[in-house]
Design a protein around this motif. Structure first.
Motif, PDB file in Angstrom:
ATOM      1  N   HIS A 226     -42.974  35.181  30.506  1.00  0.00           N
ATOM      2  CA  HIS A 226     -41.614  35.617  30.216  1.00  0.00           C
ATOM      3  C   HIS A 226     -40.561  34.652  30.762  1.00  0.00           C
ATOM      4  CE1 HIS A 226     -43.824  37.845  33.194  1.00  0.00           C
ATOM      5  NE2 HIS A 226     -42.865  38.609  33.601  1.00  0.00           N
ATOM      6  N   TYR A 227     -40.973  33.656  31.541  1.00  0.00           N
ATOM      7  CA  TYR A 227     -40.036  32.583  31.902  1.00  0.00           C
ATOM      8  C   TYR A 227     -39.561  31.860  30.646  1.00  0.00           C
ATOM      9  CZ  TYR A 227     -38.351  28.119  33.779  1.00  0.00           C
ATOM     10  OH  TYR A 227     -37.596  27.010  34.062  1.00  0.00           O
ATOM     11  N   ARG A 228     -40.448  31.730  29.658  1.00  0.00           N
ATOM     12  CA  ARG A 228     -40.078  31.074  28.409  1.00  0.00           C
ATOM     13  C   ARG A 228     -38.979  31.853  27.688  1.00  0.00           C
ATOM     14  NH1 ARG A 228     -44.323  27.495  26.883  1.00  0.00           N
ATOM     15  NH2 ARG A 228     -43.795  27.673  24.686  1.00  0.00           N
ATOM     16  N   ARG A 229     -39.080  33.171  27.758  1.00  0.00           N
ATOM     17  CA  ARG A 229     -38.034  33.996  27.155  1.00  0.00           C
ATOM     18  C   ARG A 229     -36.696  33.787  27.866  1.00  0.00           C
ATOM     19  NH1 ARG A 229     -35.779  38.097  30.054  1.00  0.00           N
ATOM     20  NH2 ARG A 229     -37.834  38.919  30.555  1.00  0.00           N
ATOM     21  N   VAL A 230     -36.729  33.739  29.191  1.00  0.00           N
ATOM     22  CA  VAL A 230     -35.506  33.521  29.967  1.00  0.00           C
ATOM     23  C   VAL A 230     -34.908  32.155  29.650  1.00  0.00           C
ATOM     24  CG1 VAL A 230     -34.595  33.166  32.298  1.00  0.00           C
ATOM     25  CG2 VAL A 230     -36.117  35.096  31.824  1.00  0.00           C
ATOM     26  N   VAL A 231     -35.752  31.127  29.572  1.00  0.00           N
ATOM     27  CA  VAL A 231     -35.262  29.784  29.260  1.00  0.00           C
ATOM     28  C   VAL A 231     -34.614  29.775  27.882  1.00  0.00           C
ATOM     29  CG1 VAL A 231     -35.959  27.404  28.764  1.00  0.00           C
ATOM     30  CG2 VAL A 231     -36.876  28.579  30.775  1.00  0.00           C
ATOM     31  N   PHE A 232     -35.283  30.407  26.929  1.00  0.00           N
ATOM     32  CA  PHE A 232     -34.699  30.445  25.585  1.00  0.00           C
ATOM     33  C   PHE A 232     -33.348  31.145  25.584  1.00  0.00           C
ATOM     34  CE2 PHE A 232     -33.807  32.486  21.594  1.00  0.00           C
ATOM     35  CZ  PHE A 232     -33.821  31.390  20.735  1.00  0.00           C
ATOM     36  N   GLN A 233     -33.272  32.291  26.258  1.00  0.00           N
ATOM     37  CA  GLN A 233     -32.016  33.036  26.287  1.00  0.00           C
ATOM     38  C   GLN A 233     -30.900  32.203  26.902  1.00  0.00           C
ATOM     39  OE1 GLN A 233     -33.724  36.439  28.436  1.00  0.00           O
ATOM     40  NE2 GLN A 233     -32.970  37.758  26.784  1.00  0.00           N
ATOM     41  N   GLN A 234     -31.204  31.514  28.004  1.00  0.00           N
ATOM     42  CA  GLN A 234     -30.185  30.726  28.684  1.00  0.00           C
ATOM     43  C   GLN A 234     -29.759  29.519  27.849  1.00  0.00           C
ATOM     44  OE1 GLN A 234     -29.782  33.442  30.767  1.00  0.00           O
ATOM     45  NE2 GLN A 234     -28.847  31.818  31.974  1.00  0.00           N
ATOM     46  N   LYS A 235     -30.733  28.847  27.253  1.00  0.00           N
ATOM     47  CA  LYS A 235     -30.397  27.672  26.448  1.00  0.00           C
ATOM     48  C   LYS A 235     -29.688  28.067  25.150  1.00  0.00           C
ATOM     49  CE  LYS A 235     -33.380  23.977  28.042  1.00  0.00           C
ATOM     50  NZ  LYS A 235     -32.265  23.027  28.225  1.00  0.00           N
ATOM     51  N   ALA A 236     -30.058  29.203  24.608  1.00  0.00           N
ATOM     52  CA  ALA A 236     -29.387  29.668  23.403  1.00  0.00           C
ATOM     53  C   ALA A 236     -27.902  29.903  23.678  1.00  0.00           C
ATOM     54  CB  ALA A 236     -30.036  30.943  22.884  1.00  0.00           C
ATOM     55  N   LYS A 237     -27.603  30.458  24.855  1.00  0.00           N
ATOM     56  CA  LYS A 237     -26.199  30.674  25.238  1.00  0.00           C
ATOM     57  C   LYS A 237     -25.485  29.340  25.396  1.00  0.00           C
ATOM     58  CE  LYS A 237     -26.889  35.016  27.778  1.00  0.00           C
ATOM     59  NZ  LYS A 237     -26.837  35.634  29.136  1.00  0.00           N
TER      60      LYS A 237
END
Length: 369
Positions: A226-237
């Motif tokens: 789920h770190y990958r999900r967090v990274v995606f969310q942050q980079k998407a922002k």
């Protein structure tokens, strides 16, 4: 790369022997080699089979892989076939400067040690062996002298949670090229009460992402999908990517891969049995060393047949079939939750990751699956 056909990385536990007594050891390692471990001849045959599966990365682990007498012969054989090989020995007196030089001459792409605390008190307690911290630092300095690429592995748990800032700074001082983060899985000697809470997991992931922006080393996680999900969310922002316009299909788009840090290493979300395969010292093939479900044994069936056709592996490569929120989560193809931790806590490797705080969009909008 189609993970239904070939893995991205293969971990081979060449021996279960180890002199350390780590309190979290998933293998419950012993002092002496198991007489049933794969022979040198079986080891060479296994390397051939691994190479034929798209030539994935190969990691020798243990126990303490340094306690396998033919370790460097196996490594040299694999390197000569054009394979990318690394090893993760325990930092003991078995690791000499001469052996490190031999590893460099053989052509190992990377050497990894474990460091689980910024002080002797924390690390030695975790490793169950007084003096382990100082030995590790000594061995790391040898590697730096030899200019050997260094990876340090850290298991994050209740024991070191309050010392992660110090750990990040220590990684700089030790000149690592990769800080490999493991989130504790309660299997083997690992205990559930040593795991972080779901909220603490999320806090660690967000902190790691911020560290990754400026750190002079790469950060990668295991049993922390789920770190990958967090990274995606942050980079998407940060990149103002409209999440609603992205389709989470089996294969990630080029644009999406460019957004997610680290996906250039693996074009999809590597998970247990899905791009990742573990081979035990006796030849058992498992989705991960932390997910002790056996799909077959290389003494009885070819590795490729087990990886491609074992029902366990095929289930793990079917995120749409995951249960609960993981099965409907829009991040299931890049995350999927830790199947190892799910199994350790629930007894069902297809259940939802129990240490994830994220609520999928379909739940938030009241949609049915």
């Amino acid at each position: 790369m189609d993970f239904n056909i070939n893995p991205f990385i293969v971990i081979w536990e060449v021996t279960r022997a180890c002199q350390l007594k780590c309190i979290h050891c998933r293998a419950d390692a012993q002092n002496k080699p198991d007489p049933m471990e794969l022979s040198p001849e079986e080891g060479l045959k296994l390397i051939d089979q691994i190479h034929e599966m798209g030539n994935p990365m190969l990691v020798f682990t243990g126990g303490d892989c340094m306690m396998r007498e033919d370790l460097f012969e196996l490594a040299e054989y694999a390197v000569k076939k054009g394979m990318r090989v690394s090893m993760t020995p325990s930092a003991t007196e078995n690791v000499t400067k001469e052996k490190m030089l031999r590893a460099k001459e053989v052509g190992l792409s990377r050497w990894a040690f474990s460091l689980d605390g910024p002080t002797p008190e924390i690390h030695d307690h975790f490793r169950g062996t007084p003096g382990s911290f100082h030995l590790t630092i000594e061995k790391v300095k040898y590697l730096n002298e030899l200019k050997m690429p260094l990876q340090l592995n850290t298991v994050i748990s209740r024991y070191n949670y309050d010392h992660l800032e110090q750990m990040a700074e220590l990684m700089k001082e030790l000149k690592v090229v990769m800080w490999y983060i493991f989130l504790l899985v309660p299997t083997g000697r690992g205990q559930l009460d040593a795991c972080l809470t779901p909220a603490e997991h999320e806090k660690v992931f967000r902190w790691l992402y911020e560290v990754s922006k400026t750190a002079p080393y790469d950060i990668k996680t295991t049993a922390a999908q789920h770190y990958r999900r967090v990274v995606f969310q942050q980079k998407a922002k940060e990149h103002r990517v409209n999440k609603d316009e992205i389709r989470y299909e089996d294969t990630l788009t080029k644009d999406m891969a460019s957004v997610v840090d680290g996906l250039k290493r693996a074009p999809k979300g590597v998970n247990d049995g899905n791009g990742f395969v573990f081979i035990s010292h006796t030849g058992d093939v498992m989705p991960s060393g932390l997910l002790p479900l056996v799909g077959g044994n290389v003494r009885e069936k070819p590795l490729a047949e087990i990886y491609r056709h074992s029902p366990i592996f095929k289930n793990l490569r079917s995120p749409d079939q995951y249960k609960g929120k993981c099965g409907v989560c829009e991040f299931r193809y890049v995350c999927g939750g830790s199947r190892s931790r799910t199994y350790a806590v629930t007894g069902d490797y297809m259940e939802s990751e129990p240490f994830c705080v994220y609520i999928p969009e379909v739940f938030r909008k009241g949609k049915n699956r």
